[in-house]
Write a protein that holds these residues in place. Structure first.
Motif, PDB file in Angstrom:
ATOM      1  N   ARG A  30       3.281  -0.843   4.319  1.00 54.15           N
ATOM      2  CA  ARG A  30       2.668   0.410   3.884  1.00 54.15           C
ATOM      3  C   ARG A  30       3.676   1.544   3.857  1.00 54.15           C
ATOM      4  NH1 ARG A  30      -2.654   2.594   4.423  1.00 54.15           N
ATOM      5  NH2 ARG A  30      -3.279   0.564   5.248  1.00 54.15           N
ATOM      6  N   GLN A  35      -0.013   9.206  -7.642  1.00 58.11           N
ATOM      7  CA  GLN A  35      -0.081   7.795  -7.291  1.00 58.11           C
ATOM      8  C   GLN A  35       0.743   6.955  -8.258  1.00 58.11           C
ATOM      9  OE1 GLN A  35      -2.188   7.260  -4.553  1.00 58.11           O
ATOM     10  NE2 GLN A  35      -1.256   5.236  -4.313  1.00 58.11           N
ATOM     11  N   ARG A  92      -1.775  10.723   2.221  1.00 61.67           N
ATOM     12  CA  ARG A  92      -2.585  11.055   3.387  1.00 61.67           C
ATOM     13  C   ARG A  92      -3.190  12.463   3.307  1.00 61.67           C
ATOM     14  NH1 ARG A  92      -3.963   7.402   7.086  1.00 61.67           N
ATOM     15  NH2 ARG A  92      -3.555   8.832   8.807  1.00 61.67           N
ATOM     16  N   GLU A 102       3.369   5.749   3.767  1.00 60.88           N
ATOM     17  CA  GLU A 102       2.457   6.876   3.873  1.00 60.88           C
ATOM     18  C   GLU A 102       3.154   8.136   3.384  1.00 60.88           C
ATOM     19  OE1 GLU A 102      -0.421   5.461   7.564  1.00 60.88           O
ATOM     20  OE2 GLU A 102       0.946   7.160   7.836  1.00 60.88           O
ATOM     21  N   VAL A 153       0.851  -1.200   0.000  1.00 66.61           N
ATOM     22  CA  VAL A 153       0.000   0.000   0.000  1.00 66.61           C
ATOM     23  C   VAL A 153       0.876   1.236   0.000  1.00 66.61           C
ATOM     24  CG1 VAL A 153      -1.781   1.291   1.234  1.00 66.61           C
ATOM     25  CG2 VAL A 153      -1.798  -1.215   1.293  1.00 66.61           C
ATOM     26  N   GLU A 209      -0.040   5.136   0.341  1.00 68.64           N
ATOM     27  CA  GLU A 209      -1.197   5.978   0.633  1.00 68.64           C
ATOM     28  C   GLU A 209      -0.806   7.445   0.726  1.00 68.64           C
ATOM     29  OE1 GLU A 209      -4.781   6.443   3.950  1.00 68.64           O
ATOM     30  OE2 GLU A 209      -3.095   5.099   4.331  1.00 68.64           O
TER      31      GLU A 209
END
Length: 228
Positions: free
Chosen positions: A98, A57, A45, A100, A41, A43
């Motif tokens: 992940r 992305q 934020r 972030e 992932v 992400e």
């Protein structure tokens, strides 16, 4: 040496330490290459207003397609900051799979000629905007100074009720202003006295309501050319 327990213990400790370091290095290398710890992932934020979430992305997924431990955080950050409207990015790992990402976007403050924009920090950046923004024209590297002066000039000109729409700084550092009303003001190069002269003009402007061009380069007054 062989009959000296102290030396034998020291040698044994040294060998154990070397073995532990080697094992740790092998472990780190294995972690960095293992397929057991993929990044699953990425992400973003931060709510985005101007930067394209899809473009961001795509860049992040491309740069982060590696092992969780081997992900190059600095490289990912730099890649994110190449996306239009991204001023700064920060990236952190979140166990177990992940990344972030937090984004600070540029806030457009002015246009820089016809080629770029200036943000609210007085930094030039490449982007397009259809917003109504003042125009800055000046030598490269003066963006910050022009943003600071624009704020001050706007404050002094506020009583005239017409926003400042263009600021020009010549190669010889002479200042020229134009208001939305069409009024043009020449301040000259003596920027240390510009505030005082501009304030004096604004105070007297009621007697020059028809002025179209004003020259404030005089030490004890100003020259006015009226419309028509």
């Amino acid at each position: 040496m062989w009959d000296n327990p102290r030396l034998l213990n020291a040698a044994a400790g040294f060998l154990v330490g070397i073995t532990a370091l080697a094992a740790a290095a092998v472990g780190v290398h294995w972690l960095g290459r293992s397929a057991l710890f993929p990044v699953r992932v990425v992400e973003v934020r931060t709510p985005l207003e101007r930067a394209s979430r899809e473009a961001l992305q795509a860049v992040l997924v491309r740069e982060a397609s590696s092992n969780f431990f081997a992900a190059r955080i600095d490289a990912i950050r730099v890649a994110a900051e190449q996306v239009p409207w991204v001023r700064r990015a920060s990236v952190r790992r979140v166990w177990p799979d992940r990344l972030e990402v937090t984004i600070e976007e540029h806030v457009a403050f002015a246009r820089w000629g016809a080629e770029a924009l200036v943000n609210s920090h007085g930094e030039r950046f490449a982007a397009a905007s259809d917003a109504e923004l003042p125009l800055f024209i000046g030598p490269p590297g003066t963006e910050g100074e022009m943003a600071r002066r624009f704020r001050r000039f706007s404050e002094l000109l506020e009583p005239l009720g017409s926003p400042l729409e263009r600021v020009v700084l010549s190669a010889r550092h002479g200042w020229q202003l134009r208001l939305a009303s069409g009024l043009q003001i020449t301040l000259g190069r003596d920027v240390d006295l510009a505030d005082e002269r501009l304030a004096r003009f604004v105070e007297a402007y009621g007697r020059n309501a028809g002025a179209a061009v004003v020259d404030l380069r005089y030490p004890n007054g100003f020259a006015v050319r009226t419309r028509g």
